[in-house]
Design a protein around this motif. Structure first.
Motif, short mmCIF file in Angstrom:
data_model
loop_
_atom_site.label_atom_id
_atom_site.label_comp_id
_atom_site.label_asym_id
_atom_site.label_seq_id
_atom_site.Cartn_x
_atom_site.Cartn_y
_atom_site.Cartn_z
N GLU A 30 0.83 -1.20 0.00
CA GLU A 30 0.00 0.00 0.00
C GLU A 30 0.87 1.26 0.00
O GLU A 30 0.63 2.20 -0.76
N VAL A 31 1.90 1.28 0.83
CA VAL A 31 2.74 2.47 0.95
C VAL A 31 3.69 2.62 -0.22
O VAL A 31 3.74 3.67 -0.86
N VAL A 34 1.60 1.50 -4.15
CA VAL A 34 0.45 2.33 -4.50
C VAL A 34 0.72 3.81 -4.25
O VAL A 34 0.68 4.62 -5.17
N GLU A 35 1.03 4.18 -3.00
CA GLU A 35 1.18 5.60 -2.67
C GLU A 35 2.43 6.22 -3.30
O GLU A 35 2.37 7.33 -3.80
N GLN A 36 3.55 5.52 -3.22
CA GLN A 36 4.81 6.09 -3.73
C GLN A 36 5.10 5.67 -5.17
O GLN A 36 6.11 6.08 -5.72
N GLN A 37 4.23 4.87 -5.76
CA GLN A 37 4.37 4.39 -7.14
C GLN A 37 5.79 3.86 -7.40
O GLN A 37 6.41 4.16 -8.41
#
Length: 73
Positions: A30-31, A34-37
């Motif tokens: 997730e971190v 997804v968030e940091q691609q």
């Protein structure tokens, strides 16, 4: 949520339950993905020699984690 509000555990990989490992991999995906691609293969073999600091929220959700590796790894 403050870090003090979390329930902290720190244990070697072999002591983690299946639930712990699932929550850990889910949070890291997730971190980082997804968030940091940041597309990379997370299972890099470094979890096995490491200790894992996990911060659990009151609702049972894993909210923080850190992988602690021995010197030289």
């Amino acid at each position: 949520m403050s870090a003090a509000a979390l329930r902290w555990t720190c244990q070697p990989f072999d002591a983690l339950t299946g639930h712990d490992v699932y929550a850990l991999l889910q949070l890291r995906s997730e971190v980082f993905v997804v968030e940091q691609q940041c597309i990379f293969q997370d299972m890099d073999g470094l979890d096995l020699p490491g200790w894992h600091l996990l911060g659990w929220a009151e609702d049972g959700r894993l909210a923080a984690c850190a992988r602690l590796l021995p010197a030289g790894v």
